[in-house]
Design a protein around this motif. Sequence first.
Motif, mmCIF file in Angstrom:
data_model
loop_
_atom_site.group_PDB
_atom_site.id
_atom_site.type_symbol
_atom_site.label_atom_id
_atom_site.label_comp_id
_atom_site.label_asym_id
_atom_site.label_seq_id
_atom_site.Cartn_x
_atom_site.Cartn_y
_atom_site.Cartn_z
ATOM 1 N N ILE A 184 -3.736 -47.585 15.538
ATOM 2 C CA ILE A 184 -3.179 -48.787 14.893
ATOM 3 C C ILE A 184 -4.148 -49.076 13.756
ATOM 4 N N ILE A 185 -3.787 -48.638 12.558
ATOM 5 C CA ILE A 185 -4.735 -48.490 11.462
ATOM 6 C C ILE A 185 -4.513 -49.544 10.382
ATOM 7 N N ASN A 186 -5.581 -50.272 10.067
ATOM 8 C CA ASN A 186 -5.499 -51.206 8.948
ATOM 9 C C ASN A 186 -5.825 -50.446 7.663
ATOM 10 N N MET A 187 -4.838 -50.309 6.802
ATOM 11 C CA MET A 187 -4.985 -49.499 5.604
ATOM 12 C C MET A 187 -5.807 -50.231 4.535
ATOM 13 N N GLY A 188 -6.552 -49.447 3.763
ATOM 14 C CA GLY A 188 -7.439 -50.016 2.751
ATOM 15 C C GLY A 188 -6.749 -50.316 1.442
#
Length: 291
Positions: free
Chosen positions: A199-203
Amino acid sequence: MKRLSLFLRPIVPFLACLFFSTTSLAQPTLPPGWVNPHPAFRIIGPLYAVGMEDLSVFLITSDEGHILINTGLYDSRQHIERNIESLGFKLEDVRIMLTMQAHWDHTAAMAEIKELIGAEVWATPEDARVLEDGGFSDAHFGGRETFRPVEVDKIIRQDDIIALGDLVITVHEHPGHTEGSSSYTFDVTENGRTYNVGIINMGTINGGKRIVVDPTYEGVAVDFATTYNKQKQLPVEVWVSAHNAQYNMQDKYQPGQAYDPETFVDPAGYIRAIERLETAYLEVIADELDQ
């Protein structure tokens, strides 16, 4: 034009934040995907999507209670609750609430849900500060309260393990988008195969954010660069993000589609998404230095 296109592509879904930064707590005009409801669906194993058409809210279930990640806008609680019930679970069984980024479009219903069900809020140190002052200390959109403050019960940091029932989830600090942005990884085994789930918080870079010249906050350039590098090193196969558009949800899943653990397997797409954002980051820096 190429440079402008590279800059705009990752931030278009986030431009509404600019409206809020210049308005009161009244709801601003928002992209339809932020307010349009979307039926809940199973992503893989105990991970479910229970949010809006584009604003992601995730439920991770266990036999000892559940984890809710993000809450969407201030009036999202009823939709989230209905979606959870449609899956056969109950909002009141959520024990832990997490964020991916302490921006109002992902946290505005957190205080209400916490009051309603008594779940604990866990967050990274930098995002905890912003959650507790309602967005006032946010480096980019701060200076005013943009959502109801919510008390943080526990601070989580890089490589911490969140254990609940049979869930074992690893915390990753991925700052840049906010100072305390975070991602979460865990494994799911189905049909004899183990999947690495992220569950990735994108930059992504919000419009108006400064990276190297008069930076929005000290160290933001290093934070973004470190986050891209760390994320590319994660062995992620199944991935989702804070906005459904970021992981091309609508190209992979349509409402009513039969569950298949392979639906969101996309390791190559994961790397491409990070590399695209990294390229945009370098273009923003070049633009700043050219000014």
